[in-house]
Motif scaffolding. Structure first.
Motif, PDB file in Angstrom:
ATOM      1  N   TYR A   4       0.851  -1.181   0.000  1.00  0.00           N
ATOM      2  CA  TYR A   4       0.000   0.000   0.000  1.00  0.00           C
ATOM      3  C   TYR A   4       0.893   1.239   0.000  1.00  0.00           C
ATOM      4  O   TYR A   4       1.821   1.341   0.803  1.00  0.00           O
ATOM      5  CB  TYR A   4      -0.897   0.039   1.239  1.00  0.00           C
ATOM      6  N   TYR A   5       0.589   2.156  -0.912  1.00  0.00           N
ATOM      7  CA  TYR A   5       1.297   3.433  -0.931  1.00  0.00           C
ATOM      8  C   TYR A   5       0.454   4.469  -0.202  1.00  0.00           C
ATOM      9  O   TYR A   5      -0.735   4.634  -0.513  1.00  0.00           O
ATOM     10  CB  TYR A   5       1.599   3.866  -2.374  1.00  0.00           C
ATOM     11  N   ILE A   6       1.048   5.103   0.767  1.00  0.00           N
ATOM     12  CA  ILE A   6       0.308   6.004   1.644  1.00  0.00           C
ATOM     13  C   ILE A   6       0.038   7.331   0.944  1.00  0.00           C
ATOM     14  O   ILE A   6       0.960   8.028   0.511  1.00  0.00           O
ATOM     15  CB  ILE A   6       1.081   6.235   2.954  1.00  0.00           C
ATOM     16  N   THR A   7      -1.242   7.665   0.840  1.00  0.00           N
ATOM     17  CA  THR A   7      -1.672   8.935   0.271  1.00  0.00           C
ATOM     18  C   THR A   7      -1.901   9.943   1.379  1.00  0.00           C
ATOM     19  O   THR A   7      -1.762   9.636   2.567  1.00  0.00           O
ATOM     20  CB  THR A   7      -2.971   8.751  -0.525  1.00  0.00           C
ATOM     21  N   SER A  11      -2.167   9.349   5.546  1.00  0.00           N
ATOM     22  CA  SER A  11      -1.009   9.801   6.305  1.00  0.00           C
ATOM     23  C   SER A  11      -1.413  10.390   7.655  1.00  0.00           C
ATOM     24  O   SER A  11      -2.567  10.738   7.872  1.00  0.00           O
ATOM     25  CB  SER A  11      -0.228  10.850   5.507  1.00  0.00           C
ATOM     26  N   GLY A  12      -0.426  10.475   8.557  1.00  0.00           N
ATOM     27  CA  GLY A  12      -0.659  11.100   9.854  1.00  0.00           C
ATOM     28  C   GLY A  12      -1.173  10.169  10.922  1.00  0.00           C
ATOM     29  O   GLY A  12      -1.235  10.539  12.097  1.00  0.00           O
ATOM     30  N   GLN A  13      -1.540   8.930  10.562  1.00  0.00           N
ATOM     31  CA  GLN A  13      -2.051   7.991  11.550  1.00  0.00           C
ATOM     32  C   GLN A  13      -1.007   6.931  11.878  1.00  0.00           C
ATOM     33  O   GLN A  13      -0.082   6.678  11.114  1.00  0.00           O
ATOM     34  CB  GLN A  13      -3.331   7.324  11.043  1.00  0.00           C
ATOM     35  N   ARG A  14      -1.178   6.314  13.034  1.00  0.00           N
ATOM     36  CA  ARG A  14      -0.267   5.250  13.446  1.00  0.00           C
ATOM     37  C   ARG A  14      -0.433   4.028  12.550  1.00  0.00           C
ATOM     38  O   ARG A  14      -1.527   3.774  12.026  1.00  0.00           O
ATOM     39  CB  ARG A  14      -0.537   4.870  14.898  1.00  0.00           C
ATOM     40  N   LEU A  15       0.631   3.288  12.392  1.00  0.00           N
ATOM     41  CA  LEU A  15       0.594   2.102  11.534  1.00  0.00           C
ATOM     42  C   LEU A  15      -0.466   1.116  11.997  1.00  0.00           C
ATOM     43  O   LEU A  15      -1.187   0.541  11.179  1.00  0.00           O
ATOM     44  CB  LEU A  15       1.976   1.431  11.518  1.00  0.00           C
ATOM     45  N   ASN A  16      -0.584   0.899  13.317  1.00  0.00           N
ATOM     46  CA  ASN A  16      -1.572  -0.071  13.798  1.00  0.00           C
ATOM     47  C   ASN A  16      -2.993   0.354  13.479  1.00  0.00           C
ATOM     48  O   ASN A  16      -3.852  -0.484  13.161  1.00  0.00           O
ATOM     49  CB  ASN A  16      -1.399  -0.322  15.298  1.00  0.00           C
ATOM     50  N   GLU A  55       2.964  10.646   3.957  1.00  0.00           N
ATOM     51  CA  GLU A  55       2.586  10.552   2.554  1.00  0.00           C
ATOM     52  C   GLU A  55       3.786  10.083   1.741  1.00  0.00           C
ATOM     53  O   GLU A  55       4.889  10.593   1.881  1.00  0.00           O
ATOM     54  CB  GLU A  55       2.097  11.909   2.051  1.00  0.00           C
ATOM     55  N   GLY A  56       3.580   9.065   0.908  1.00  0.00           N
ATOM     56  CA  GLY A  56       4.660   8.507   0.105  1.00  0.00           C
ATOM     57  C   GLY A  56       5.257   7.243   0.674  1.00  0.00           C
ATOM     58  O   GLY A  56       5.986   6.534  -0.030  1.00  0.00           O
ATOM     59  N   ALA A 129     -14.549  11.736  -7.919  1.00  0.00           N
ATOM     60  CA  ALA A 129     -14.028  12.505  -6.795  1.00  0.00           C
ATOM     61  C   ALA A 129     -13.371  11.620  -5.740  1.00  0.00           C
ATOM     62  O   ALA A 129     -12.616  12.115  -4.900  1.00  0.00           O
ATOM     63  CB  ALA A 129     -15.149  13.323  -6.153  1.00  0.00           C
ATOM     64  N   TRP A 130     -13.659  10.319  -5.767  1.00  0.00           N
ATOM     65  CA  TRP A 130     -13.094   9.396  -4.781  1.00  0.00           C
ATOM     66  C   TRP A 130     -12.887   8.032  -5.410  1.00  0.00           C
ATOM     67  O   TRP A 130     -13.749   7.533  -6.144  1.00  0.00           O
ATOM     68  CB  TRP A 130     -14.032   9.270  -3.582  1.00  0.00           C
ATOM     69  N   ASN A 131     -11.731   7.454  -5.139  1.00  0.00           N
ATOM     70  CA  ASN A 131     -11.427   6.104  -5.598  1.00  0.00           C
ATOM     71  C   ASN A 131     -10.938   5.318  -4.394  1.00  0.00           C
ATOM     72  O   ASN A 131      -9.905   5.650  -3.806  1.00  0.00           O
ATOM     73  CB  ASN A 131     -10.342   6.126  -6.680  1.00  0.00           C
ATOM     74  N   PRO A 132     -11.666   4.273  -3.984  1.00  0.00           N
ATOM     75  CA  PRO A 132     -11.271   3.525  -2.785  1.00  0.00           C
ATOM     76  C   PRO A 132      -9.893   2.901  -2.898  1.00  0.00           C
ATOM     77  O   PRO A 132      -9.272   2.588  -1.872  1.00  0.00           O
ATOM     78  CB  PRO A 132     -12.369   2.465  -2.653  1.00  0.00           C
ATOM     79  N   GLU A 133      -9.405   2.723  -4.108  1.00  0.00           N
ATOM     80  CA  GLU A 133      -8.074   2.140  -4.266  1.00  0.00           C
ATOM     81  C   GLU A 133      -6.965   3.122  -3.907  1.00  0.00           C
ATOM     82  O   GLU A 133      -5.809   2.732  -3.713  1.00  0.00           O
ATOM     83  CB  GLU A 133      -7.885   1.666  -5.709  1.00  0.00           C
ATOM     84  N   ASP A 134      -7.304   4.411  -3.839  1.00  0.00           N
ATOM     85  CA  ASP A 134      -6.292   5.432  -3.564  1.00  0.00           C
ATOM     86  C   ASP A 134      -5.995   5.606  -2.086  1.00  0.00           C
ATOM     87  O   ASP A 134      -4.995   6.228  -1.727  1.00  0.00           O
ATOM     88  CB  ASP A 134      -6.731   6.786  -4.146  1.00  0.00           C
ATOM     89  N   ALA A 135      -6.875   5.105  -1.222  1.00  0.00           N
ATOM     90  CA  ALA A 135      -6.676   5.253   0.231  1.00  0.00           C
ATOM     91  C   ALA A 135      -7.164   3.981   0.909  1.00  0.00           C
ATOM     92  O   ALA A 135      -8.361   3.728   0.967  1.00  0.00           O
ATOM     93  CB  ALA A 135      -7.423   6.463   0.767  1.00  0.00           C
ATOM     94  N   ALA A 136      -6.218   3.185   1.388  1.00  0.00           N
ATOM     95  CA  ALA A 136      -6.578   1.872   1.919  1.00  0.00           C
ATOM     96  C   ALA A 136      -7.391   1.940   3.201  1.00  0.00           C
ATOM     97  O   ALA A 136      -8.130   1.020   3.520  1.00  0.00           O
ATOM     98  CB  ALA A 136      -5.311   1.056   2.157  1.00  0.00           C
ATOM     99  N   SER A 137      -7.248   3.028   3.978  1.00  0.00           N
ATOM    100  CA  SER A 137      -7.913   3.075   5.286  1.00  0.00           C
ATOM    101  C   SER A 137      -8.957   4.168   5.397  1.00  0.00           C
ATOM    102  O   SER A 137      -9.532   4.354   6.461  1.00  0.00           O
ATOM    103  CB  SER A 137      -6.875   3.277   6.395  1.00  0.00           C
ATOM    104  N   PHE A 138      -9.213   4.907   4.316  1.00  0.00           N
ATOM    105  CA  PHE A 138     -10.178   6.006   4.406  1.00  0.00           C
ATOM    106  C   PHE A 138     -11.253   5.884   3.341  1.00  0.00           C
ATOM    107  O   PHE A 138     -10.973   5.535   2.193  1.00  0.00           O
ATOM    108  CB  PHE A 138      -9.487   7.362   4.250  1.00  0.00           C
TER     109      PHE A 138
END
Length: 323
Positions: A4-7, A11-16, A55-56, A129-138
């Motif tokens: 997963y590439y972090i967008t 970003s800004g959240q803990r890994l867990n 991010e990145g 406006a949104w693609n679920p593949e672009d953000a794994a957790s949001f």
């Protein structure tokens, strides 16, 4: 291996916390085990659960496929081919939707998947406006909710940053929410403040009001003013100074003016002549009143948004103009 590439939204959240959302079948114990075994890495290196993603970053997961078999919660939007979303306002950060009475905001205990959030996500996905593949957790999420039979403005955050900001500002009561309702009788006095303690009964799905604090009760404050009266009915504006379950419905009933159509806090006998089976209540106005800098959402400070029309107002008070 999955990567997963972090967008910006992740970003800004803990890994867990990221892993809890991205891989919901992975238990906390197994996550820590795989971190120790280097089967979960960030940028190809061993890391800790508390690491804050940037991010990145690239998160590599050397996990069995069984951990990825569960359908993501937001997948309900894919079944909607024609989203039904009445948009009050939209920009790159938020969407204000005018929810129709009868629709639930989230799936309820009956498993209703025809929800407002599913329709909004379908609209955002189909519009690009949104693609679920672009953000794994949001995924776009609602910041407030209103009852099934209540209509009006519901706020959807389109980014993780907007969601964090709005959740904090709502908690600090920096959003001014006003409702219109039709009630039986004439409130006396015509305008005032109702303040007491409200306790929720989970079994009865109802609330009770108390003059003094009792165990489980919370402070409830509603400011109201009568806008028009016609026959045995009045049009009332209510401002929520606290946001408790069924607050307006219980408060107006407490002064002898239950909402038209409300069988829970009013009586079917009084509602029956009008043929209304759901409370006539609408969240018609929203104002952002930030006490301090709101970062990416500061441009919303001081702005007011209102719905264009409310069917029950046009029906019972045709001369009243929402302004």
């Amino acid at each position: 291996m999955r990567e997963y590439y972090i967008t910006k939204n992740d970003s800004g959240q803990r890994l867990n916390k990221f892993l809890e959302k991205a891989v919901p079948l992975l238990s906390g114990g197994m996550m820590h085990k795989y971190l120790r075994l280097k089967r979960i890495k960030v940028n190809g290196k061993r890391t800790e659960a508390a690491y804050r993603l940037c991010e990145g970053d690239a998160v590599q997961l050397y996990l069995n496929d069984e951990y990825f078999d569960a359908p993501r919660e937001e997948e309900a939007f894919r079944r909607i081919t024609r989203p039904q979303v009445s948009i009050v306002y939209e920009d790159e950060n938020i969407l204000l939707a005018d929810k129709a009475p009868g629709m639930v905001v989230h799936a309820d205990e009956h498993g209703d998947q025809n929800t407002l959030i599913a329709h909004i996500q379908a609209y955002l996905f189909q519009s690009g406006a949104w693609n679920p593949e672009d953000a794994a957790s949001f995924a776009p999420a609602l910041c407030n909710r209103i009852d099934r039979n209540t209509g009006g403005i519901v706020i959807c955050a389109k980014t993780a940053e907007a969601l964090r900001i709005l959740n904090d500002r709502i908690k600090d009561r920096e959003l001014e929410k006003r409702y219109l309702c039709v009630v039986h009788g004439k409130p006396q006095p015509p305008a005032g403040l109702i303040e007491n303690f409200l306790r929720r009964d989970e079994k009865r799905k109802q609330v009770t009001l108390h003059k003094t604090r009792v165990p489980g009760a919370k402070t409830a404050k509603t400011r109201y003013r009568t806008l028009a009266t016609h026959g045995k009915l009045s049009l009332v504006e209510c401002e929520l100074l606290t946001g408790r379950t069924h607050q307006i419905r219980a408060h107006m009933a407490s002064i002898g003016c239950p909402l038209l159509g409300d069988g829970k806090y009013g009586t079917n006998e009084r509602n029956r002549p009008y043929g209304e089976t759901g409370q006539l209540l609408y969240a018609y106005s929203l104002t952002f009143r930030f006490a301090e800098d709101a970062g990416a959402l500061s441009y919303l400070n001081g702005r007011t948004f209102r719905v264009g029309r409310i069917p029950f107002v046009e029906k019972y008070f045709p001369d009243f103009v929402i302004s």
